[in-house]
Each structure stands twice: as structure tokens, then as C-alpha cells.
Design a protein around this motif. Structure first.
Motif, mmCIF file in Angstrom:
data_model
loop_
_atom_site.group_PDB
_atom_site.id
_atom_site.type_symbol
_atom_site.label_atom_id
_atom_site.label_comp_id
_atom_site.label_asym_id
_atom_site.label_seq_id
_atom_site.Cartn_x
_atom_site.Cartn_y
_atom_site.Cartn_z
ATOM 1 N N THR A 129 14.814 -11.333 -42.355
ATOM 2 C CA THR A 129 13.994 -12.482 -42.735
ATOM 3 C C THR A 129 12.929 -12.798 -41.686
ATOM 4 O OG1 THR A 129 15.517 -14.073 -41.704
ATOM 5 C CG2 THR A 129 15.926 -13.460 -44.011
ATOM 6 N N ARG A 130 12.926 -12.063 -40.566
ATOM 7 C CA ARG A 130 11.987 -12.352 -39.474
ATOM 8 C C ARG A 130 10.994 -11.203 -39.304
ATOM 9 N NH1 ARG A 130 15.377 -14.134 -34.333
ATOM 10 N NH2 ARG A 130 13.259 -14.548 -33.622
ATOM 11 N N ASP A 131 10.007 -11.460 -38.454
ATOM 12 C CA ASP A 131 8.988 -10.450 -38.175
ATOM 13 C C ASP A 131 9.642 -9.170 -37.660
ATOM 14 O OD1 ASP A 131 6.114 -9.632 -37.521
ATOM 15 O OD2 ASP A 131 7.105 -9.438 -35.578
ATOM 16 N N GLN A 132 9.106 -8.033 -38.114
ATOM 17 C CA GLN A 132 9.727 -6.749 -37.807
ATOM 18 C C GLN A 132 8.917 -5.893 -36.833
ATOM 19 O OE1 GLN A 132 12.978 -5.824 -39.213
ATOM 20 N NE2 GLN A 132 12.746 -8.048 -39.295
ATOM 21 N N SER A 133 8.063 -6.512 -36.036
ATOM 22 C CA SER A 133 7.242 -5.722 -35.112
ATOM 23 C C SER A 133 8.118 -4.975 -34.107
ATOM 24 C CB SER A 133 6.232 -6.619 -34.386
ATOM 25 O OG SER A 133 6.902 -7.644 -33.655
ATOM 26 N N LEU A 134 9.193 -5.597 -33.646
ATOM 27 C CA LEU A 134 10.085 -4.922 -32.706
ATOM 28 C C LEU A 134 10.839 -3.783 -33.379
ATOM 29 C CD1 LEU A 134 11.526 -7.886 -30.612
ATOM 30 C CD2 LEU A 134 10.106 -6.014 -29.775
ATOM 31 N N THR A 135 11.100 -3.925 -34.671
ATOM 32 C CA THR A 135 11.744 -2.843 -35.409
ATOM 33 C C THR A 135 10.844 -1.617 -35.423
ATOM 34 O OG1 THR A 135 12.800 -4.490 -36.820
ATOM 35 C CG2 THR A 135 12.864 -2.211 -37.579
ATOM 36 N N GLU A 136 9.558 -1.836 -35.637
ATOM 37 C CA GLU A 136 8.605 -0.725 -35.639
ATOM 38 C C GLU A 136 8.500 -0.098 -34.253
ATOM 39 O OE1 GLU A 136 5.030 -2.406 -37.142
ATOM 40 O OE2 GLU A 136 5.827 -2.726 -39.166
ATOM 41 N N LYS A 137 8.509 -0.926 -33.208
ATOM 42 C CA LYS A 137 8.460 -0.388 -31.844
ATOM 43 C C LYS A 137 9.724 0.406 -31.537
ATOM 44 C CE LYS A 137 5.388 -3.904 -29.884
ATOM 45 N NZ LYS A 137 5.256 -5.005 -28.903
ATOM 46 N N ALA A 138 10.865 -0.082 -32.025
ATOM 47 C CA ALA A 138 12.120 0.655 -31.828
ATOM 48 C C ALA A 138 12.045 2.011 -32.517
ATOM 49 C CB ALA A 138 13.295 -0.157 -32.361
ATOM 50 N N MET A 139 11.523 2.028 -33.728
ATOM 51 C CA MET A 139 11.389 3.287 -34.457
ATOM 52 C C MET A 139 10.491 4.265 -33.695
ATOM 53 S SD MET A 139 12.128 5.048 -37.208
ATOM 54 C CE MET A 139 12.566 3.953 -38.567
ATOM 55 N N ASP A 140 9.365 3.777 -33.202
ATOM 56 C CA ASP A 140 8.439 4.640 -32.458
ATOM 57 C C ASP A 140 9.105 5.191 -31.198
ATOM 58 O OD1 ASP A 140 6.490 4.175 -34.356
ATOM 59 O OD2 ASP A 140 5.472 2.609 -33.195
ATOM 60 N N ALA A 141 9.805 4.325 -30.475
ATOM 61 C CA ALA A 141 10.430 4.749 -29.220
ATOM 62 C C ALA A 141 11.574 5.729 -29.475
ATOM 63 C CB ALA A 141 10.934 3.527 -28.451
ATOM 64 N N LEU A 142 12.361 5.493 -30.509
ATOM 65 C CA LEU A 142 13.458 6.412 -30.841
ATOM 66 C C LEU A 142 12.914 7.767 -31.271
ATOM 67 C CD1 LEU A 142 15.694 3.881 -32.780
ATOM 68 C CD2 LEU A 142 16.332 5.014 -30.651
ATOM 69 N N ASN A 143 11.853 7.748 -32.065
ATOM 70 C CA ASN A 143 11.240 9.007 -32.485
ATOM 71 C C ASN A 143 10.670 9.768 -31.292
ATOM 72 O OD1 ASN A 143 11.531 9.351 -35.341
ATOM 73 N ND2 ASN A 143 10.187 7.610 -35.650
ATOM 74 N N GLU A 144 10.193 9.043 -30.297
ATOM 75 C CA GLU A 144 9.656 9.702 -29.102
ATOM 76 C C GLU A 144 10.765 10.425 -28.344
ATOM 77 O OE1 GLU A 144 6.354 8.800 -25.654
ATOM 78 O OE2 GLU A 144 7.638 7.142 -26.303
ATOM 79 N N VAL A 145 11.937 9.826 -28.275
ATOM 80 C CA VAL A 145 13.077 10.489 -27.625
ATOM 81 C C VAL A 145 13.407 11.792 -28.347
ATOM 82 C CG1 VAL A 145 15.548 10.318 -27.133
ATOM 83 C CG2 VAL A 145 14.062 8.339 -26.748
ATOM 84 N N VAL A 146 13.451 11.732 -29.680
ATOM 85 C CA VAL A 146 13.776 12.926 -30.464
ATOM 86 C C VAL A 146 12.692 13.982 -30.315
ATOM 87 C CG1 VAL A 146 14.138 13.800 -32.805
ATOM 88 C CG2 VAL A 146 15.158 11.617 -32.104
ATOM 89 N N ARG A 147 11.442 13.559 -30.319
ATOM 90 C CA ARG A 147 10.326 14.509 -30.232
ATOM 91 C C ARG A 147 10.285 15.199 -28.869
ATOM 92 N NH1 ARG A 147 5.311 14.130 -28.196
ATOM 93 N NH2 ARG A 147 5.518 11.871 -27.843
ATOM 94 N N ARG A 148 10.496 14.436 -27.809
ATOM 95 C CA ARG A 148 10.390 15.000 -26.463
ATOM 96 C C ARG A 148 11.632 15.784 -26.045
ATOM 97 N NH1 ARG A 148 6.491 13.047 -22.914
ATOM 98 N NH2 ARG A 148 5.103 11.425 -23.732
#
Length: 281
Positions: A129-148
Motif C-alpha cells: 500500500t506504500r511507495d515502492q521506490s525502495l522495492t525497485e532499488k532492491a530489485m536493481d541491486a539484487l540483479n547487480e549481484v547476480v550479473r556480476r
């Protein structure tokens, strides 16, 4: 205590030489005097393992202050940031990890810094029910771990958290879509539910999204589109409650005779809409 992957080299105690010169165990831990790096780092690790995270953070910082050119000062930077994570100081932990990555991009512990940064974002994911900007940042950061670092234990854990994060993001789309549906803003609702079907196909929210699309298309008199949405739902999720509800909508309130979804009304619809579904979704 949170259980995270901790590199072995970060938890190994340093060999203590000349222990008699290191002072009494009863001395005030908040009073810092010049001490060998071995004592400072080991005391910090002891405090962390005892879950005295604030004291551990101060002692790791002291390692860097007193012995800035030691290899253990580099490790202490990382561990200081880790103790911030353990104290729920997530923003500080992210800043500390970014500093470590910038200063030591080729360190063997840098993958761990990326991982701590990612889960510091992940730990802050708000409810749908709240803003999801941190969710998007979490997704980006997690994907960076997998990519690197795709073959590391950090990447394996990140992939699990990516799936959970995607489900969370789909849940947010559903929350907004339901609001639009309740207020009869059908075009906006369709856009949200279709986004769930298109972009979050592996999440738990897809069956409901297909049902909501069926409902809206019927309300708009778009029978062919409603049939297509219901057919996809019946074909892919034949045992779900959403399947039974959509079946009832399309057959005048009747319930499915079985949970197979293979033939009968839905089976025929799957056959007839297969070639056109991609134009609708």
C-alpha cells in the motif's frame, strides 16, 4: 540475529602474539587506547558474535583509525558496514558498502559488499500500500549481484530474493488495479492487470489478474477478450479458485465439472483463441 553469508576470511581470528601486552579483559570497551591490530579486530569480532553490534561497529572503526594501512583495516571497513545492517541502520549500511566498493573495486570481499548493499535495500521493502521506490532499488541491486557474480552463494540467495521482490511488485500493481476496478476506471485497471500478466508471469498474482481482466471485459461487453482471458486462466491454472470464479462468469454461474480444465468449455476456448491471445495480452 539475521543469518547472512559471511566470508570466511572476515570471521577468522587473527593470530595473537604477545598477548600479555594487550591489556586486561576487564578494561572499559568504550575507552580506546593504542593497541595492536590483532587485538582490535579480534575484540570487534567477539563483540559482533556476541550480538553487541554497536560496540563491534565502534571497534571495527577503531581498527581503521589506528591502522589505516593494514589489510585488516580494509576488512574492518566492510565489517563496520555489516554491523550497521545488523542494527537496522540500512541507509548507513548502503553508504558504507558503496564506499567500500569505490575504494576496493577488485577486493575479494567486494562481492559481499554488493550483497550487503542489496539486502539493505531488500530489508526496507514496504507493504504494497506504500511507495515502492525502495522495492525497485532492491530489485536493481539484487540483479547487480547476480550479473556480476553469477556463480557465488550471494547470487543464489539474491535470485531467491528477486523472485520474492517481483511478487511484491506484482502485488503493488494488483493493489492499484483493484482500486481502479472498484472505482470503475476500467482502462486504467486493464493496464495494471495486463502489466502483471505480461511482466510478472512467474508470480502468484497472475491468476487473479486474469480473472479481473475477464470481469472487466465482460463489464465492457468485450466478450471475445473476456473469453481469451478466461481461457488462458483455465489452461494454466485449472485448479485455482480464480479458475472456478471465471468459469462461473463465462457460463452463467455454473461451476466447472472437474479441475482438469483440459476440455469442455475452457478446452474449446483455448483451442479457438490460441492464435489471438498474443494480440490481447
Amino acid at each position: 540475529m539475521r543469518r547472512l553469508f559471511l566470508p570466511v576470511l572476515l570471521v577468522l581470528p587473527l593470530a595473537l602474539a604477545g598477548c600479555s601486552s594487550l591489556g586486561s579483559k576487564d578494561e572499559d570497551p568504550n575507552v580506546y587506547v593504542d593497541a595492536p591490530v590483532e587485538k582490535l579486530y579480534n575484540d570487534a569480532m567477539d563483540a559482533m558474535l556476541a550480538e553487541k553490534y554497536e560496540a563491534a561497529g565502534r571497534q571495527f572503526d577503531e581498527v581503521e583509525r589506528q591502522h589505516p594501512y593494514s589489510v585488516w583495516a580494509t576488512k574492518a571497513q566492510l565489517m563496520s558496514g555489516y554491523t550497521m545492517y545488523l542494527r537496522d541502520r540500512f541507509d548507513d549500511a548502503i553508504i558504507a558498502m558503496e564506499r567500500y566498493i569505490q575504494l576496493h573495486p577488485s577486493s575479494r570481499d567486494t562481492p559481499y559488499a554488493y550483497y550487503i548493499k542489496a539486502i539493505s535495500y531488500y530489508a526496507q521493502i514496504a507493504d504494497v500500500t506504500r511507495d515502492q521506490s525502495l522495492t525497485e532499488k532492491a530489485m536493481d541491486a539484487l540483479n547487480e549481484v547476480v550479473r556480476r557474480y553469477p556463480d557465488t552463494s550471494y547470487a543464489r540467495d539474491a535470485r531467491v530474493k528477486i523472485d520474492l521482490t517481483r511478487d511484491h511488485m506484482a502485488g503493488k500493481e494488483m493493489e492499484i488495479g483493484r482500486f481502479y476496478l472498484r472505482t470503475e476506471q476500467y482502462t486504467a485497471a486493464i493496464n495494471r492487470f495486463r502489466r502483471v500478466v505480461d511482466q510478472y508471469q512467474t508470480t502468484t498474482h497472475v491468476p487473479e489478474a486474469l480473472l479481473r481482466l475477464t470481469e472487466i471485459y465482460l463489464a465492457l461487453g468485450l466478450k471475445e477478450e473476456a473469453q481469451a482471458a478466461a481461457a488462458v486462466l483455465g489452461h494454466n491454472y485449472p485448479g485455482s479458485e480464480w479458475y472456478a470464479e471465471s468459469y462461473g462468469l463465462m457460463t452463467g454461474g455454473k461451476r466447472p465439472l472437474s479441475n482438469t480444465g483440459g476440455r469442455g468449455w475452457f478446452g474449446r476456448q483455448v483451442d479457438t483463441v490460441t492464435n489471438s491471445v498474443t494480440n490481447i495480452f
